[in-house]
Enzyme design. Structure first.
Site, PDB file in Angstrom:
ATOM      1  N   ASN A  90      62.204  81.215  27.859  1.00 19.36           N
ATOM      2  CA  ASN A  90      61.416  79.991  28.023  1.00 19.36           C
ATOM      3  C   ASN A  90      60.811  79.986  29.426  1.00 19.36           C
ATOM      4  O   ASN A  90      61.442  80.445  30.376  1.00 19.36           O
ATOM      5  CB  ASN A  90      62.308  78.760  27.842  1.00 19.36           C
ATOM      6  CG  ASN A  90      62.976  78.721  26.485  1.00 19.36           C
ATOM      7  OD1 ASN A  90      62.364  79.047  25.475  1.00 19.36           O
ATOM      8  ND2 ASN A  90      64.239  78.343  26.455  1.00 19.36           N
ATOM      9  N   GLY A  96      60.265  74.759  27.396  1.00 22.80           N
ATOM     10  CA  GLY A  96      61.676  74.481  27.148  1.00 22.80           C
ATOM     11  C   GLY A  96      62.623  75.010  28.203  1.00 22.80           C
ATOM     12  O   GLY A  96      63.840  74.975  28.016  1.00 22.80           O
ATOM     13  N   GLN A  97      62.106  75.481  29.328  1.00 21.39           N
ATOM     14  CA  GLN A  97      62.981  75.996  30.388  1.00 21.39           C
ATOM     15  C   GLN A  97      63.660  74.834  31.092  1.00 21.39           C
ATOM     16  O   GLN A  97      62.989  73.905  31.554  1.00 21.39           O
ATOM     17  CB  GLN A  97      62.178  76.829  31.392  1.00 21.39           C
ATOM     18  CG  GLN A  97      63.040  77.497  32.439  1.00 21.39           C
ATOM     19  CD  GLN A  97      62.256  78.391  33.383  1.00 21.39           C
ATOM     20  OE1 GLN A  97      61.023  78.445  33.343  1.00 21.39           O
ATOM     21  NE2 GLN A  97      62.955  79.103  34.234  1.00 21.39           N
ATOM     22  N   HIS A 103      65.725  83.671  32.743  1.00 19.55           N
ATOM     23  CA  HIS A 103      66.856  84.045  31.904  1.00 19.55           C
ATOM     24  C   HIS A 103      66.403  84.318  30.482  1.00 19.55           C
ATOM     25  O   HIS A 103      65.437  83.744  30.004  1.00 19.55           O
ATOM     26  CB  HIS A 103      67.959  82.982  31.924  1.00 19.55           C
ATOM     27  CG  HIS A 103      67.526  81.604  31.550  1.00 19.55           C
ATOM     28  ND1 HIS A 103      66.757  80.791  32.376  1.00 19.55           N
ATOM     29  CD2 HIS A 103      67.765  80.870  30.439  1.00 19.55           C
ATOM     30  CE1 HIS A 103      66.551  79.631  31.784  1.00 19.55           C
ATOM     31  NE2 HIS A 103      67.147  79.648  30.597  1.00 19.55           N
ATOM     32  N   LEU A 104      67.105  85.232  29.838  1.00 25.91           N
ATOM     33  CA  LEU A 104      66.872  85.564  28.437  1.00 25.91           C
ATOM     34  C   LEU A 104      68.022  84.997  27.624  1.00 25.91           C
ATOM     35  O   LEU A 104      69.184  85.123  28.018  1.00 25.91           O
ATOM     36  CB  LEU A 104      66.806  87.076  28.236  1.00 25.91           C
ATOM     37  CG  LEU A 104      65.768  87.845  29.038  1.00 25.91           C
ATOM     38  CD1 LEU A 104      65.880  89.340  28.728  1.00 25.91           C
ATOM     39  CD2 LEU A 104      64.376  87.337  28.763  1.00 25.91           C
ATOM     40  N   HIS A 105      67.697  84.392  26.499  1.00 24.56           N
ATOM     41  CA  HIS A 105      68.703  83.920  25.549  1.00 24.56           C
ATOM     42  C   HIS A 105      68.841  84.968  24.455  1.00 24.56           C
ATOM     43  O   HIS A 105      67.834  85.369  23.852  1.00 24.56           O
ATOM     44  CB  HIS A 105      68.260  82.612  24.886  1.00 24.56           C
ATOM     45  CG  HIS A 105      68.074  81.468  25.807  1.00 24.56           C
ATOM     46  ND1 HIS A 105      69.022  80.483  25.957  1.00 24.56           N
ATOM     47  CD2 HIS A 105      67.038  81.128  26.618  1.00 24.56           C
ATOM     48  CE1 HIS A 105      68.576  79.575  26.820  1.00 24.56           C
ATOM     49  NE2 HIS A 105      67.380  79.952  27.233  1.00 24.56           N
TER      50      HIS A 105
END
Length: 117
Positions: A90, A96-97, A103-105
């Site tokens: 995001n 939506g961050q 960062h990676l989800h």
């Protein structure tokens, strides 16, 4: 233009060891850990140790780090979710961050619907 977040984020504090995490992987470039508010049965975050605010704040100097993050996300995703997983990044409020640290989800453990959000 590369720019570190102005205030230390929770992720920067986790990297420094000030806040504990349920670690999945760590090396000199990144840290991966389970999300404390998971959106799927498997929800792991992969963060760079270098504090970069988002994908909107990267430049050419970050290419090796980004490639490393994606490679590690793929390895971790395959290990934890052999039937499939999703990787999401995001960027910004509308994206939506919620933490101003790239960062990676990694999401998995159930079928992922489309479209997301």
């Amino acid at each position: 233009m590369s720019e570190a977040p102005k205030q230390p984020t929770i992720f920067a504090r986790i990297v420094r060891g000030e806040v504990p995490c349920n670690k999945v992987f760590e090396d000199d470039v990144c840290l991966a850990f389970h999300d404390v508010t998971p959106a799927a049965p498997v929800h792991v975050l992969v963060i760079p140790k270098e504090p970069v605010e988002s994908l909107g704040h990267i430049d050419g100097s970050h290419e090796a780090m980004l490639g490393h993050l994606l490679r590690k996300a793929g390895e971790i995703g395959q290990q934890l979710c052999p039937d499939g997983f999703r990787v999401v990044a995001n960027a910004g409020g509308d994206g939506g961050q919620t933490v101003a640290h790239l960062h990676l989800h990694i999401l998995g453990g159930r079928p992922m619907g489309w479209p997301p959000g």
